[in-house]
Design a protein around this motif. Structure first.
Motif, PDB file in Angstrom:
ATOM      1  N   GLN A  92       0.840  -1.142   0.025  1.00 44.35           N
ATOM      2  CA  GLN A  92      -0.130  -0.092   0.122  1.00 44.35           C
ATOM      3  C   GLN A  92       0.853   1.138   0.049  1.00 44.35           C
ATOM      4  N   LYS A  93       1.963   1.050   0.684  1.00 38.68           N
ATOM      5  CA  LYS A  93       2.995   2.326   0.852  1.00 38.68           C
ATOM      6  C   LYS A  93       3.476   2.544  -0.733  1.00 38.68           C
TER       7      LYS A  93
ATOM      8  N   SER B 118       0.930   6.527  -6.627  1.00 45.24           N
ATOM      9  CA  SER B 118      -0.159   7.541  -7.146  1.00 45.24           C
ATOM     10  C   SER B 118      -0.102   8.979  -6.806  1.00 45.24           C
ATOM     11  N   ASP B 119       0.837   9.365  -5.935  1.00 39.81           N
ATOM     12  CA  ASP B 119       1.327  10.847  -5.762  1.00 39.81           C
ATOM     13  C   ASP B 119       2.296  11.040  -6.609  1.00 39.81           C
TER      14      ASP B 119
ATOM     15  N   ASP C 113       0.560   4.163  -2.655  1.00 43.72           N
ATOM     16  CA  ASP C 113       0.421   5.557  -2.511  1.00 43.72           C
ATOM     17  C   ASP C 113       1.512   6.235  -2.788  1.00 43.72           C
TER      18      ASP C 113
END
Length: 462
Positions: A350-351, A357-358, A354
């Protein structure tokens, strides 16, 4: 997903023209030589963006062109006494050699400018008919004053942009900021095509507009390239595309930062100009890719031996972890996937997502992978199910980055294998002298043995 949009100067949430689909155009090389480090960065970065978009569920149509007619190709062809097409064919072939080494996947379409002359001529006709272009002694120019929004990508006014343009030697232009859509043939032997304005060839900017329009449509989602292409190339693409089609050209404009070499701008005159083929003689292609992705794509990046060695060592740390998993798997017991392992790797996955996605933060994404490496290196008693799960996550995330795909597995010849087996038997018999003798003789050959609770490990010293 949020992407920094040069057009709006902010991170914008990605909302595509067609739900679930991304239409993406990225400027490719001018094929008159091997591509250099500065070219490699956008090729790698935007290949990674494409991979991530597909990973999170988008259907991506990715177009990357080849500029195969240009002054540089014409000059190179004259130097070598061959045709422009022969130069283009040679270096397109060489592009794919380096691109494959770097883990850059082939685009959905790799159009060549020379294959799209009819489409280029049709767009130029439209621009003339609509009053946005004019013919001048066989050349055709775009009238930048006819497009009120000229300068919106570089966020400068028409007057500011014009003041920064080198005063042109072309006497037939109405305005110094006007740019060529069609260039008349200068001599009988020069490559040229028939057109309504006489024999000639397209200008650089119009080629990309025509190819993007042909393969992706009037409005595309993402257009990408190096920071140096914002002006004039991308600014001019916007002007001619939007004037021809009466529609927005691209909704998101992405640009990667510059590469410096030893803290200086890369330039042939400075003697610090390197092609990827040059660098690949000293470092493996995958190290080059890992180096490029270790920094955020919009940040400047400094190419130097120290940072390349650091990238090489970082990649080797990950491979060492993967090798350790392979080694542990030889004697691992079957059992359930532990909650500890599952939770750790779900968190780091998930990190990773994330970070990507940024605004495609590959640096933080790689940091998440290193968290997994540290966890595995400190964990004991892994079951076969734990190992399979961890290897699956590493392969999954590595696939998004385009890494860990060219892994070379080293092997030992039968003589060395028999010596290792003999040493193990000597250790069991507590014949320490013979065990040490074998260990030392193998070390002299560059093979290092390490005794672990899971058995003997070996590695070759570089």
């Amino acid at each position: 997903m949020k992407l920094y949009n040069t057009l709006t100067r902010r991170k914008d949430e990605l909302v595509t023209v067609e739900e679930g689909k991304v239409k993406m155009y990225s400027c490719g090389p001018t094929v008159y030589n091997y591509f250099h480090l500065g070219n490699a960065r956008p090729f790698i970065v935007f290949d990674c963006l494409r991979r991530f978009l597909e990973y999170i569920g988008y259907e991506v149509t990715f177009v990357q062109n080849f500029t195969d007619v240009d002054d540089k190709l014409i000059n190179k062809a004259k130097e070598e006494g061959v045709s422009v097409a022969q130069i283009a064919d040679k270096y397109i072939k060489e592009y794919f050699v380096d691109a494959k080494g770097l883990g850059i996947r082939e685009a959905s379409v790799h159009p060549r400018a020379t294959e799209n002359i009819d489409a280029i001529i049709e767009i130029i006709k439209k621009l003339i008919d609509k009053g946005h272009a004019y013919v001048s002694d066989g050349d055709v120019y775009f009238d930048t004053r006819s497009f009120a929004q000229y300068g919106k990508l570089s966020h400068q006014s028409q007057d500011d942009l014009e003041s920064g343009v080198r005063k042109s030697l072309e006497q037939n232009k109405r305005d110094d900021s006007d740019f060529a859509l069609w260039k008349k043939q200068k001599s009988d032997g020069e490559i040229a095509w028939d057109s309504p304005w006489g024999k000639g060839r397209p200008g650089w900017h119009i080629e990309c507009s025509a190819m993007a329009n042909r393969y992706l449509g009037k409005t595309i989602d993402i257009h990408s390239g190096g920071f140096d292409l914002i002006f004039p190339h991308h600014e001019n693409e916007i002007a001619q595309s939007e004037c021809a089609n009466d529609a927005p050209f691209a909704n998101y404009w992405l640009h990667n930062g510059f590469i410096n070499v030893n803290n200086e701008k890369m330039a042939k005159s400075a003697g610090n100009f390197f092609t990827v083929r040059d660098i690949a003689k000293e470092y493996e292609y995958e190290v080059i890719r890992f180096f490029m992705l270790s920094a955020h794509y919009r940040s400047p990046i400094n190419f130097c031996k120290e940072l390349m060695d650091s990238a090489k060592n970082g990649l080797e740390r990950i491979y060492t972890c993967l090798d350790n998993l392979e080694f542990i798997a030889q004697n691992a017991q079957s059992g359930r996937l532990s909650d500890k392992v599952k939770n750790e790797f779900e968190t780091l996955r998930q990190k990773f997502i994330d970070a990507m996605s940024d605004d495609l933060n590959t640096a933080d994404a790689i940091s998440a992978i290193f968290e997994g490496v540290r966890f595995i290196n400190s964990e004991e008693g892994l079951t076969m199910e734990d190992i399979d799960y961890v290897r699956e996550v590493f392969a999954e995330l590595g696939g998004v980055l385009g890494l860990f795909e060219n892994r070379r597995k080293e092997s030992l010849d039968e003589r060395v294998k028999k010596l290792i087996e003999e040493r193990q038997e000597a250790r069991k018999a507590k014949n320490w002298a013979r065990a040490d003798e074998i260990r030392d003789s193998l070390k002299a050959e560059g093979i290092v043995l390490e005794d672990t609770p899971n058995g003997v490990k070996w590695r070759k010293e570089s």
